[in-house]
Scaffold this motif. Structure first.
Motif, PDB file in Angstrom:
ATOM      1  N   THR A 394      10.692 -17.757 -14.979  1.00  0.00           N
ATOM      2  CA  THR A 394       9.497 -18.591 -15.031  1.00  0.00           C
ATOM      3  C   THR A 394       9.338 -19.410 -13.755  1.00  0.00           C
ATOM      4  O   THR A 394      10.306 -19.993 -13.250  1.00  0.00           O
ATOM      5  N   LEU A 395       8.093 -19.460 -13.256  1.00  0.00           N
ATOM      6  CA  LEU A 395       7.737 -20.320 -12.127  1.00  0.00           C
ATOM      7  C   LEU A 395       6.738 -21.359 -12.597  1.00  0.00           C
ATOM      8  O   LEU A 395       5.720 -21.019 -13.205  1.00  0.00           O
ATOM      9  N   ILE A 396       7.022 -22.626 -12.327  1.00  0.00           N
ATOM     10  CA  ILE A 396       6.064 -23.706 -12.553  1.00  0.00           C
ATOM     11  C   ILE A 396       5.576 -24.165 -11.190  1.00  0.00           C
ATOM     12  O   ILE A 396       6.374 -24.431 -10.282  1.00  0.00           O
ATOM     13  N   ILE A 397       4.261 -24.253 -11.039  1.00  0.00           N
ATOM     14  CA  ILE A 397       3.669 -24.680  -9.778  1.00  0.00           C
ATOM     15  C   ILE A 397       2.678 -25.783 -10.087  1.00  0.00           C
ATOM     16  O   ILE A 397       1.803 -25.632 -10.943  1.00  0.00           O
ATOM     17  N   HIS A 398       2.835 -26.940  -9.397  1.00  0.00           N
ATOM     18  CA  HIS A 398       2.106 -28.130  -9.818  1.00  0.00           C
ATOM     19  C   HIS A 398       1.789 -29.024  -8.625  1.00  0.00           C
ATOM     20  O   HIS A 398       2.627 -29.223  -7.742  1.00  0.00           O
ATOM     21  N   GLN A 419      16.299 -25.197 -20.271  1.00  0.00           N
ATOM     22  CA  GLN A 419      17.337 -24.882 -21.248  1.00  0.00           C
ATOM     23  C   GLN A 419      17.104 -23.513 -21.911  1.00  0.00           C
ATOM     24  O   GLN A 419      18.002 -22.986 -22.573  1.00  0.00           O
ATOM     25  N   ALA A 420      15.892 -22.959 -21.741  1.00  0.00           N
ATOM     26  CA  ALA A 420      15.551 -21.701 -22.405  1.00  0.00           C
ATOM     27  C   ALA A 420      15.562 -20.500 -21.470  1.00  0.00           C
ATOM     28  O   ALA A 420      15.374 -19.372 -21.925  1.00  0.00           O
ATOM     29  N   GLY A 421      15.755 -20.738 -20.182  1.00  0.00           N
ATOM     30  CA  GLY A 421      15.744 -19.608 -19.261  1.00  0.00           C
ATOM     31  C   GLY A 421      15.756 -20.061 -17.816  1.00  0.00           C
ATOM     32  O   GLY A 421      15.894 -21.256 -17.508  1.00  0.00           O
ATOM     33  N   GLU A 422      15.581 -19.104 -16.910  1.00  0.00           N
ATOM     34  CA  GLU A 422      15.572 -19.375 -15.472  1.00  0.00           C
ATOM     35  C   GLU A 422      14.211 -19.941 -15.071  1.00  0.00           C
ATOM     36  O   GLU A 422      13.203 -19.222 -15.084  1.00  0.00           O
ATOM     37  N   VAL A 423      14.167 -21.203 -14.721  1.00  0.00           N
ATOM     38  CA  VAL A 423      12.912 -21.882 -14.398  1.00  0.00           C
ATOM     39  C   VAL A 423      12.993 -22.451 -12.983  1.00  0.00           C
ATOM     40  O   VAL A 423      13.929 -23.180 -12.656  1.00  0.00           O
ATOM     41  N   SER A 424      12.022 -22.113 -12.147  1.00  0.00           N
ATOM     42  CA  SER A 424      11.908 -22.704 -10.811  1.00  0.00           C
ATOM     43  C   SER A 424      10.624 -23.503 -10.735  1.00  0.00           C
ATOM     44  O   SER A 424       9.686 -23.289 -11.518  1.00  0.00           O
ATOM     45  N   PHE A 425      10.550 -24.436  -9.787  1.00  0.00           N
ATOM     46  CA  PHE A 425       9.429 -25.376  -9.713  1.00  0.00           C
ATOM     47  C   PHE A 425       8.989 -25.509  -8.265  1.00  0.00           C
ATOM     48  O   PHE A 425       9.803 -25.824  -7.389  1.00  0.00           O
ATOM     49  N   THR A 426       7.712 -25.267  -8.015  1.00  0.00           N
ATOM     50  CA  THR A 426       7.133 -25.477  -6.695  1.00  0.00           C
ATOM     51  C   THR A 426       6.194 -26.678  -6.745  1.00  0.00           C
ATOM     52  O   THR A 426       5.238 -26.683  -7.529  1.00  0.00           O
ATOM     53  N   THR A 427       6.466 -27.666  -5.937  1.00  0.00           N
ATOM     54  CA  THR A 427       5.617 -28.853  -5.815  1.00  0.00           C
ATOM     55  C   THR A 427       4.606 -28.630  -4.698  1.00  0.00           C
ATOM     56  O   THR A 427       4.990 -28.293  -3.569  1.00  0.00           O
ATOM     57  N   VAL A 428       3.329 -28.801  -5.003  1.00  0.00           N
ATOM     58  CA  VAL A 428       2.283 -28.671  -3.990  1.00  0.00           C
ATOM     59  C   VAL A 428       1.830 -30.087  -3.632  1.00  0.00           C
ATOM     60  O   VAL A 428       1.154 -30.759  -4.421  1.00  0.00           O
ATOM     61  N   GLU A 429       2.203 -30.533  -2.457  1.00  0.00           N
ATOM     62  CA  GLU A 429       1.975 -31.910  -2.049  1.00  0.00           C
ATOM     63  C   GLU A 429       0.482 -32.230  -1.943  1.00  0.00           C
ATOM     64  O   GLU A 429      -0.270 -31.530  -1.263  1.00  0.00           O
TER      65      GLU A 429
END
Length: 462
Positions: A394-398, A419-429
């Motif tokens: 999963t990718l979260i982009i915000h 806690q449920a899986g592989e999660v990455s997060f991209t912050t868009v400034e």
């Protein structure tokens, strides 16, 4: 005479390798050229399908059904095709048409993937809460004309059993069913934005389906998170708005707002007559948001030219986002789902809304819309406040300046989902809401890396 297996082995192996290299041809069973494919260039290669699903998928013995509309944009190069990505719109109340102006961005971010875009139950060309008044053939098309509100509300109260079928959990079963029915060769991904992230996560909780990847854009706060429900949206909008301004600009804006609105030179030029709400709306559009300090300065000097130009540009942007007959959101569905599931205060009053907005410089219309909702609301089910037991990659982009789904809420929710899986997060400034629109370069950079199996960047600046 040619004997069996008399071809040289290298030739045989070469032939087998060539056959294996040919991509499997998707069947797209039941899809046909869309009736409106010739009306708009963006829809020219689209295929459409309407199919039945249970109105109440969890009620055994209930045979009531509704119809869902799905539009498919096949990958143009069969040899480059990798699979399909399902695009899940925000809202609640938005149809899949909200994605049509941004098809190029999605094709670039998801290279080699079919784009599959369903209309959530109650929106677009799917079944409506008020079938007569929200019909494409009615007075204002699928939008509600003023005289249609009364009959629509009356119809909803006359058949609450049907209305209570239009829940998030039932829509999650719709999505799971559609993905299962139309799984073609290759990978299956889901991209969701805003309310669509809540829907996608509810699907992975209540009706999980096998996915190769999930992209969550503008992730909503966790259900039940303190102070994050829709009734408190003005506080979120005000915080984002204030963050755009210096102390001197904040003071100047406060002075403008304290003018007598009846005699202020700009009063008649503000759309809707509410400057704070107008400024709050500008936060969604980066080019207009950047103009807020100049607007404050010119209004303080009694000049309205920049305000008039900005209002016209805002109207033009909104028209672009609502360019299709399928585009208008379903306000009855907005009321129903927002009031039933995403409002912590059903006893909210207009006085409370006004009091909480009294010191705000930027406001949202949403809290006011939650006061005395004229719809038969339903009770939250057992899935509310829970979460998926398992997630695909999963990718979260915000965006950090998202006035609709707060960045801090997304960060906190991401920690829970990890806690449920592989999660990455991209912050868009500095970005606002719906990144294919407000920060397309960062959206493409992060999502295309994720799709390619690479590490998406931790941060990106448009």
């Amino acid at each position: 005479m040619i004997r069996p297996f008399s071809l040289p082995w290298l030739a045989v192996l070469g032939l087998a390798a060539a056959c294996a290299a040919q991509p499997a041809t998707p069947a797209y069973e039941g899809f046909a050229p869309c009736a409106d494919a010739g009306d708009y260039p963006a829809l020219a290669d689209s295929l459409c399908r309407v199919e039945s699903v249970p109105l109440h998928p969890l009620h055994e013995g209930d045979e009531s059904t509704i119809e869902l509309f799905v539009r498919l944009f096949p990958e143009r190069d069969l040899h480059a095709r990798r699979g399909a990505v399902w695009l899940i719109a925000g809202g609640p109340g938005e149809s899949g048409a909200s994605f049509y102006p941004f098809l190029d961005e999605f094709r670039t971010a998801f290279p080699g993937y079919d784009l599959v875009i369903p209309d959530h139950r109650g929106t677009g060309y799917s079944a409506k809460l008020c079938p007569d008044q929200e019909s494409p053939q009615s007075a204002d098309g699928i939008a509600l004309a003023g005289e249609e509100w009364g009959p629509c509300i009356g119809q909803m109260f006359a058949d609450p059993g049907r209305v209570h079928g239009f829940t998030i959990t039932n829509a999650a079963h719709d999505l799971s069913s559609l993905i299962g029915r139309h799984r073609e060769p290759g990978e299956v991904l889901v991209y969701a934005v805003s309310y669509g992230t809540q829907l996608a996560l509810r699907m992975m909780q209540a009706a999980p389906v096998a996915l190769d990847g999930l992209v969550l854009d503008g992730l909503v706060p966790a259900e039940g998170a303190a102070g994050a429900d829709l009734s408190r949206r003005t506080a979120i909008v005000d915080a984002v708005g204030r963050d755009q301004l210096t102390d001197d600009e904040l003071a100047a804006y406060a002075r403008v707002l304290h003018e007598d609105s009846a005699s202020a030179s700009w009063a008649g030029s503000v759309p809707g007559g509410d400057l704070r709400r107008f400024m709050g709306a500008l936060l969604n559009f980066p080019t207009l948001r950047e103009r807020i300090p100049a607007l404050i300065d010119t209004l303080g000097r009694g000049e309205t030219g920049l305000l008039d130009n900005t209002a016209a540009e805002l109207e033009g942007l909104l028209a672009t986002l609502n360019a299709y007959p399928q585009s208008p959101p379903s306000l009855p569905l907005v009321m129903l789902i927002s009031g039933s599931e995403n409002n912590e205060r059903r006893d909210l009053t207009a006085d409370t809304v006004a009091a909480e907005a009294a010191d705000a410089l930027f406001t949202s219309p949403l809290p006011g819309l939650l006061v005395g909702i004229p719809a038969p609301l339903y009770e939250r089910d057992a899935y509310f406040g829970g979460g998926p037991a398992s997630l695909p990659r999963t990718l979260i982009i915000h965006g950090t300046h998202d006035p609709n789904t707060p960045y801090e809420g997304a960060r906190a929710h991401a920690g829970m989902l990890a806690q449920a899986g592989e999660v990455s997060f991209t912050t868009v400034e500095g970005a606002a809401h719906f990144l294919p629109f407000v920060a397309p370069s960062c959206f493409v950079q992060a999502v295309s890396a994720f799709v390619a199996g690479e590490q998406a960047p931790d941060t990106c600046r448009p």
